[in-house]
Enzyme design. Sequence first.
Site, PDB file in Angstrom:
ATOM      1  N   ARG A 136       0.637  -1.156  -0.052  1.00 16.10           N
ATOM      2  CA  ARG A 136      -0.049   0.074  -0.013  1.00 16.10           C
ATOM      3  C   ARG A 136       0.834   1.280   0.077  1.00 16.10           C
ATOM      4  O   ARG A 136       0.356   2.333  -0.239  1.00 16.10           O
ATOM      5  CB  ARG A 136      -0.884  -0.081   1.135  1.00 16.10           C
ATOM      6  CG  ARG A 136      -2.086  -1.027   1.172  1.00 16.10           C
ATOM      7  CD  ARG A 136      -3.102  -0.668   2.315  1.00 16.10           C
ATOM      8  NE  ARG A 136      -2.605  -1.319   3.239  1.00 16.10           N
ATOM      9  CZ  ARG A 136      -3.043  -1.161   4.514  1.00 16.10           C
ATOM     10  NH1 ARG A 136      -4.189  -0.466   4.614  1.00 16.10           N
ATOM     11  NH2 ARG A 136      -2.639  -1.834   5.444  1.00 16.10           N
ATOM     12  N   ASN A 181      -0.372  -7.091  21.721  1.00 19.72           N
ATOM     13  CA  ASN A 181       1.153  -7.380  21.444  1.00 19.72           C
ATOM     14  C   ASN A 181       1.687  -6.322  20.239  1.00 19.72           C
ATOM     15  O   ASN A 181       1.275  -5.725  19.525  1.00 19.72           O
ATOM     16  CB  ASN A 181       1.121  -8.588  20.342  1.00 19.72           C
ATOM     17  CG  ASN A 181       2.288  -9.000  20.139  1.00 19.72           C
ATOM     18  OD1 ASN A 181       3.425  -8.638  20.397  1.00 19.72           O
ATOM     19  ND2 ASN A 181       2.337  -9.936  18.976  1.00 19.72           N
ATOM     20  N   LYS A 235       9.517  -1.268   3.048  1.00 17.77           N
ATOM     21  CA  LYS A 235       8.599  -0.393   3.909  1.00 17.77           C
ATOM     22  C   LYS A 235       9.603   0.378   5.035  1.00 17.77           C
ATOM     23  O   LYS A 235       9.481   1.537   5.213  1.00 17.77           O
ATOM     24  CB  LYS A 235       7.754  -1.113   4.371  1.00 17.77           C
ATOM     25  CG  LYS A 235       6.769  -0.215   5.178  1.00 17.77           C
ATOM     26  CD  LYS A 235       5.291  -0.764   5.435  1.00 17.77           C
ATOM     27  CE  LYS A 235       5.739  -1.882   6.300  1.00 17.77           C
ATOM     28  NZ  LYS A 235       4.371  -2.495   6.996  1.00 17.77           N
TER      29      LYS A 235
END
Length: 462
Positions: A14, A168, A21
């Site tokens: 995306r 988490n 990334k």
Amino acid sequence: MDFGVILAGGKGKRMKANRPKPLFEVLGRPMLEWVIRACEQAEVKDLCIIKGFCGEQIDAYLNGRYTTVLQAEQKGTGHAVQQAEAFLSADTNGHTLVLCGDAPFMDAETIRLAREQHIADGNAVTVITASIANPTGYGRILRTEAGIAGIVEEKDATAEQKAICEINSGAYWFKTGALLEALKALGCENAAGEYYLTDTVAILLGKGEKAGAYCTENTDVILGANSQRDLLELNTLARMREIDKHLDNGVVFTCTDGITIEPDVQIGAGTEILPGTILRDGTVIGEGCTIGPNCLIEKCNIEDGVRLNYVQAYQSTIEKNVKIGPFVHIRPNSHIKQGVKIGDFVEIKNSTIGEGTAVAHLTYVGDSDVGKKVNFGCGTVTVNYDGIIKSRCVIGDNCFIGCNTNLVAPVKLGKYVYTAAGTTVTKDVPDYSLAIDRGAMTVKEGYSLRKFSSKIEYKDKK
């Protein structure tokens, strides 16, 4: 020995860009670098970076600083850590920190405190967690009196488990030997068909090992970026955190529009930062300065009382009470000394400008050593490049450089030298001299009348 494993193999579809990334930047620094620095500050310095999509870009960025291993196929977080098996096998008696390379706000204190609890409780695994109001999308922590019973992913959670607010963060401390054993037992029997690192908790509990959770007060550790919109939100949060820090230190902001201050910038009390200003890592600014509007400063040392207006400055020193701008470019390796005034449309490059010198406007000073109290007229150029080599000019104290002077390097002007307007100086000029280079002026009377007679007659009639 403490190891660190950083997961940096994500493609980030995306993000819609051809790079990993974790290399996208928050406040001018790749998210991966934020995570690395948190590890270094927490004294976890033996790091292995798990690369994947465009992994060569990770290698190029790290430039040999740390070990990298390739996750050729994206089969989940557990599969990613499996790629570090050889790295971790060097010392199975220590502890391993696992972090996400796209979670830039993990901090050294959280890492240290989680490790302390991990060791004190004798855990095989300690999950770094955070409690947030809206836990949607995150794995929930299932606690027991003895520690934790496991982690359940959002898509596998019951309605009751989805109501749990402790989540988490994706960061863990493991006993290294226990981690290696758990990685061998991982399966991919889940909806995504992936090897989840979260499953190691249940595996270790099944072996009779202890599992715990450290809940950090820094809830930002959970934040990452899966889209350009997420990245913008991270940058906005980080930008305002830096501005808040400087506000606490007495820096003045009347408006924060367009202001970006990177994390390693130092600013003295009483300095005002005006809109549109970007201050990059390595910049140090003294007290009582006015920086902006619309300045870009990178790796500069700026002393007290300096005023910069529409200035770009790189890798240079600017001493006290200097006034520069508007529309000035200070290029690397320049030293602007105390009390200098530099006006509009001036460029300084690799030069020293002496105390009290004035470079008023429309001037280029490159590769030059300029003395005290020199005055540069409009349009002066130090001609430092002959097409093959660059040479330096030396200008003595109290010189007066007339408008449109060309100083053809290498050339030296003594003290109190004057140059006449329009002069091209090609040889050294001794102290107290006037350099003048003008050919005989020729006047051709009636020239424009002959050349433009028809136009002149037309204008006269109007």
